[in-house]
Design a protein around this motif. Structure first.
Motif, PDB file in Angstrom:
ATOM      1  N   GLU A   1       0.932  -0.999  -0.001  1.00  0.00           N
ATOM      2  CA  GLU A   1      -0.154   0.053  -0.006  1.00  0.00           C
ATOM      3  C   GLU A   1       0.954   1.417   0.056  1.00  0.00           C
ATOM      4  N   LEU A   2       1.980   1.223   0.835  1.00  0.00           N
ATOM      5  CA  LEU A   2       2.757   2.456   0.791  1.00  0.00           C
ATOM      6  C   LEU A   2       3.594   2.515  -0.434  1.00  0.00           C
ATOM      7  N   LYS A   3       4.051   1.462  -0.995  1.00  0.00           N
ATOM      8  CA  LYS A   3       4.561   1.576  -2.190  1.00  0.00           C
ATOM      9  C   LYS A   3       3.906   2.310  -3.503  1.00  0.00           C
TER      10      LYS A   3
ATOM     11  N   LEU B   1      11.204  -4.357  14.428  1.00  0.00           N
ATOM     12  CA  LEU B   1      11.054  -3.685  13.256  1.00  0.00           C
ATOM     13  C   LEU B   1      12.410  -2.613  13.054  1.00  0.00           C
ATOM     14  N   LYS B   2      13.211  -2.865  12.062  1.00  0.00           N
ATOM     15  CA  LYS B   2      14.249  -2.093  11.924  1.00  0.00           C
ATOM     16  C   LYS B   2      13.906  -0.931  10.742  1.00  0.00           C
ATOM     17  N   VAL B   3      14.573   0.181  11.060  1.00  0.00           N
ATOM     18  CA  VAL B   3      14.439   1.301  10.032  1.00  0.00           C
ATOM     19  C   VAL B   3      15.044   1.097   8.620  1.00  0.00           C
TER      20      VAL B   3
ATOM     21  N   CYS C   1       9.305   9.482   6.109  1.00  0.00           N
ATOM     22  CA  CYS C   1       8.491   9.932   7.438  1.00  0.00           C
ATOM     23  C   CYS C   1       9.139   9.878   8.759  1.00  0.00           C
ATOM     24  N   HIS C   2      10.102   8.892   8.983  1.00  0.00           N
ATOM     25  CA  HIS C   2      10.721   8.921  10.345  1.00  0.00           C
ATOM     26  C   HIS C   2      12.007   9.306  10.286  1.00  0.00           C
ATOM     27  N   GLY C   3      12.738   9.940   9.442  1.00  0.00           N
ATOM     28  CA  GLY C   3      14.247  10.363   9.257  1.00  0.00           C
ATOM     29  C   GLY C   3      14.401  11.720  10.365  1.00  0.00           C
TER      30      GLY C   3
ATOM     31  N   CYS D   1      -0.563   5.298   6.119  1.00  0.00           N
ATOM     32  CA  CYS D   1      -0.139   4.886   7.530  1.00  0.00           C
ATOM     33  C   CYS D   1      -1.062   5.385   8.502  1.00  0.00           C
ATOM     34  N   SER D   2      -1.727   6.539   8.324  1.00  0.00           N
ATOM     35  CA  SER D   2      -2.656   7.177   9.516  1.00  0.00           C
ATOM     36  C   SER D   2      -3.904   6.622   9.323  1.00  0.00           C
ATOM     37  N   LYS D   3      -4.488   6.514   8.045  1.00  0.00           N
ATOM     38  CA  LYS D   3      -5.902   5.710   8.394  1.00  0.00           C
ATOM     39  C   LYS D   3      -6.060   4.506   7.717  1.00  0.00           C
TER      40      LYS D   3
ATOM     41  N   ALA E   1       0.862   9.757   0.902  1.00  0.00           N
ATOM     42  CA  ALA E   1       1.178   8.451   1.516  1.00  0.00           C
ATOM     43  C   ALA E   1       1.108   8.240   2.988  1.00  0.00           C
ATOM     44  N   ILE E   2       1.327   9.728   3.568  1.00  0.00           N
ATOM     45  CA  ILE E   2       0.921   9.549   4.997  1.00  0.00           C
ATOM     46  C   ILE E   2      -0.219   8.982   5.298  1.00  0.00           C
ATOM     47  N   GLU E   3      -1.383   9.178   4.552  1.00  0.00           N
ATOM     48  CA  GLU E   3      -2.633   8.755   4.655  1.00  0.00           C
ATOM     49  C   GLU E   3      -2.793   7.013   4.771  1.00  0.00           C
TER      50      GLU E   3
ATOM     51  N   GLY F   1       2.640  10.415  -4.312  1.00  0.00           N
ATOM     52  CA  GLY F   1       3.639  11.068  -3.404  1.00  0.00           C
ATOM     53  C   GLY F   1       3.645  11.116  -2.110  1.00  0.00           C
ATOM     54  N   PRO F   2       4.664  11.430  -1.394  1.00  0.00           N
ATOM     55  CA  PRO F   2       4.997  11.213   0.044  1.00  0.00           C
ATOM     56  C   PRO F   2       3.816  11.881   1.213  1.00  0.00           C
ATOM     57  N   VAL F   3       3.254  12.995   0.596  1.00  0.00           N
ATOM     58  CA  VAL F   3       2.380  13.595   1.673  1.00  0.00           C
ATOM     59  C   VAL F   3       1.183  12.754   1.837  1.00  0.00           C
TER      60      VAL F   3
ATOM     61  N   PHE G   1      16.660   0.563  15.604  1.00  0.00           N
ATOM     62  CA  PHE G   1      15.492  -0.262  16.092  1.00  0.00           C
ATOM     63  C   PHE G   1      13.901   0.610  16.361  1.00  0.00           C
ATOM     64  N   ARG G   2      13.202   0.297  15.452  1.00  0.00           N
ATOM     65  CA  ARG G   2      12.167   1.387  15.215  1.00  0.00           C
ATOM     66  C   ARG G   2      10.994   1.199  16.282  1.00  0.00           C
ATOM     67  N   GLY G   3      10.829  -0.283  16.617  1.00  0.00           N
ATOM     68  CA  GLY G   3       9.594  -0.821  17.506  1.00  0.00           C
ATOM     69  C   GLY G   3       9.153  -1.999  17.152  1.00  0.00           C
TER      70      GLY G   3
ATOM     71  N   PRO H   1      15.474   2.286   4.278  1.00  0.00           N
ATOM     72  CA  PRO H   1      15.705   3.600   3.623  1.00  0.00           C
ATOM     73  C   PRO H   1      14.304   4.213   3.625  1.00  0.00           C
ATOM     74  N   VAL H   2      13.379   3.641   3.136  1.00  0.00           N
ATOM     75  CA  VAL H   2      12.074   3.950   2.602  1.00  0.00           C
ATOM     76  C   VAL H   2      11.319   4.785   3.852  1.00  0.00           C
ATOM     77  N   CYS H   3      11.628   4.117   5.022  1.00  0.00           N
ATOM     78  CA  CYS H   3      10.971   4.509   6.393  1.00  0.00           C
ATOM     79  C   CYS H   3      11.646   5.889   6.718  1.00  0.00           C
TER      80      CYS H   3
HETATM   81  C1  HEC Z   1       4.493   7.900   3.964  1.00  0.00           C
HETATM   82  C2  HEC Z   1       4.998   8.130   5.282  1.00  0.00           C
HETATM   83  C3  HEC Z   1       5.519   6.798   6.274  1.00  0.00           C
HETATM   84  C4  HEC Z   1       6.371   5.974   6.052  1.00  0.00           C
HETATM   85  C5  HEC Z   1       7.405   5.990   4.614  1.00  0.00           C
HETATM   86  C6  HEC Z   1       6.546   5.023   6.964  1.00  0.00           C
HETATM   87  N1  HEC Z   1       5.811   5.413   8.111  1.00  0.00           N
HETATM   88 FE1  HEC Z   1       5.584   4.594   9.918  1.00  0.00          FE
HETATM   89  N2  HEC Z   1       4.142   5.798  10.350  1.00  0.00           N
HETATM   90  C7  HEC Z   1       3.776   6.703   9.600  1.00  0.00           C
HETATM   91  C8  HEC Z   1       2.704   7.417  10.294  1.00  0.00           C
HETATM   92  C9  HEC Z   1       1.674   8.456   9.681  1.00  0.00           C
HETATM   93  C10 HEC Z   1       2.407   6.575  11.393  1.00  0.00           C
HETATM   94  C11 HEC Z   1       1.102   6.802  12.414  1.00  0.00           C
HETATM   95  C12 HEC Z   1       0.091   5.658  12.288  1.00  0.00           C
HETATM   96  C13 HEC Z   1      -1.084   5.712  12.793  1.00  0.00           C
HETATM   97  O1  HEC Z   1      -1.736   6.935  13.184  1.00  0.00           O
HETATM   98  O2  HEC Z   1      -1.352   4.766  13.629  1.00  0.00           O
HETATM   99  C14 HEC Z   1       3.311   5.602  11.518  1.00  0.00           C
HETATM  100  C15 HEC Z   1       3.595   4.576  12.479  1.00  0.00           C
HETATM  101  C16 HEC Z   1       4.458   3.810  12.411  1.00  0.00           C
HETATM  102  C17 HEC Z   1       4.783   2.596  13.595  1.00  0.00           C
HETATM  103  C18 HEC Z   1       3.576   2.709  14.808  1.00  0.00           C
HETATM  104  C19 HEC Z   1       4.034   3.097  15.992  1.00  0.00           C
HETATM  105  C20 HEC Z   1       3.925   4.608  16.068  1.00  0.00           C
HETATM  106  O3  HEC Z   1       4.971   5.455  15.924  1.00  0.00           O
HETATM  107  O4  HEC Z   1       2.757   5.256  16.322  1.00  0.00           O
HETATM  108  C21 HEC Z   1       5.691   2.005  13.422  1.00  0.00           C
HETATM  109  C22 HEC Z   1       6.451   0.786  13.990  1.00  0.00           C
HETATM  110  C23 HEC Z   1       6.105   2.268  11.970  1.00  0.00           C
HETATM  111  N3  HEC Z   1       5.210   3.556  11.605  1.00  0.00           N
HETATM  112  C24 HEC Z   1       7.273   1.914  11.387  1.00  0.00           C
HETATM  113  C25 HEC Z   1       7.579   2.258   9.888  1.00  0.00           C
HETATM  114  C26 HEC Z   1       8.737   1.382   9.309  1.00  0.00           C
HETATM  115  C27 HEC Z   1       9.643   0.409   9.962  1.00  0.00           C
HETATM  116  C28 HEC Z   1       8.758   2.011   7.958  1.00  0.00           C
HETATM  117  C29 HEC Z   1       9.512   1.679   7.037  1.00  0.00           C
HETATM  118  C30 HEC Z   1       9.541   0.361   6.551  1.00  0.00           C
HETATM  119  C31 HEC Z   1       7.797   3.139   8.195  1.00  0.00           C
HETATM  120  N4  HEC Z   1       7.222   3.249   9.458  1.00  0.00           N
HETATM  121  C32 HEC Z   1       7.497   3.917   7.023  1.00  0.00           C
HETATM  122  C33 HEC Z   1       3.997   7.220   8.256  1.00  0.00           C
HETATM  123  C34 HEC Z   1       5.175   6.402   7.569  1.00  0.00           C
END
Ligand code: HEC
Length: 205
Positions: A56-58, A146-148, A155-157, A73-75, A69-71, A65-67, A187-189, A150-152
């Motif tokens: 889904e993310l890809k 879960l490890k970080v 949004c997490h850099g 993860c969030s929705k 794509a946040i959806e 685009g990345p903005v 280590f991300r979580g 490059p793609v992470c």
């Molecule tokens: C496009 C943006 C985006 C990318 C790329 C992304 N994340 Fe996230 N990530 C988010 C968002 C937004 C949330 C909050 C989700 C929610 O509201 O539950 C999140 C939440 C998480 C959480 C749950 C804990 C928390 O912080 O709420 C983990 C674990 C996580 N991400 C790991 C990763 C990993 C590992 C990768 C790479 C493989 C990754 N993410 C890539 C946007 C992203």
């Protein structure tokens, strides 16, 4: 007499090895067979969640685009998580971290203990343990670290190196965001998979 003693010892030793050797990755004694059943459940569920989330993310990163794509993860993350749980049945899945973005993903006391186990072992040995199993309140919890990658970092850099619009959007959605500043390999979580004790008993006769 001597021979019988040796045999008895050998039998007791084997039984001990197979039945109650506490694994370094569990919080209570568990037979290797039980560990295997729990690992199989946990790995299946977390792999399914990871591959769904990744595809889904890809797709979103490519088409929108990345903005936007946040959806994903969030929705969608929670919906996808529920769907995977329903497909496997009787289990619960959650993603959690000490540095959480969404306060709903904040760790409870047992998750905090598991996160600490991963962090401390990583510090001591330089290696992330492959999993951790906890027995709590009528369920087994399987944790996959879960490890970080490059793609992470999109949004997490380090916010200084992230797209300004992404940083802005994340601020709007998550004013208390703790989940930035990561580097590749950190280590991300964890993914937590909870399996009721009954389910394990049934498969572990
Ligand atoms: C496009 C943006 C985006 C990318 C790329 C992304 N994340 Fe996230 N990530 C988010 C968002 C937004 C949330 C909050 C989700 C929610 O509201 O539950 C999140 C939440 C998480 C959480 C749950 C804990 C928390 O912080 O709420 C983990 C674990 C996580 N991400 C790991 C990763 C990993 C590992 C990768 C790479 C493989 C990754 N993410 C890539 C946007 C992203």
């Amino acid at each position: 007499m001597k021979k019988a003693g040796v045999i008895a010892l050998a039998v007791a030793g084997t039984a001990l090895f197979f039945s109650c050797g506490k694994s370094q990755y569990t919080n209570v004694d568990m037979s290797p067979k039980k560990i295997k059943v729990i690992r199989d459940f946990g790995e299946d569920a977390s792999q399914m969640l990871l591959s769904e989330l990744k595809s889904e993310l890809k797709k979103a990163l490519k088409t929108k685009g990345p903005v936007d794509a946040i959806e994903v993860c969030s929705k969608k993350a929670l919906t996808i998580t529920q769907e995977v749980a329903e497909e496997i049945g009787d289990i619960q899945i959650k993603r959690t971290s000490f540095k959480y973005r969404n306060p709903n993903n904040k760790p409870d006391q047992y998750e905090a203990q598991a996160l600490k186990f991963f962090e401390e072992t990583l510090k001591k040995t330089g290696k992330l343990p492959p999993y951790y199993i906890q027995k709590v309140d009528g369920e087994y919890r399987y944790y996959k670290p879960l490890k970080v990658q490059p793609v992470c970092l999109t949004c997490h850099g380090d916010p200084k190196h992230m797209d300004e619009k992404v940083v802005q959007k994340l601020k709007e959605l998550y004013p208390q965001d703790k989940a930035t500043g990561y580097k590749i390999g950190d280590f991300r979580g964890v993914i937590r998979v909870s399996i009721p004790e009954e389910v394990i008993k049934k498969s572990c006769l």
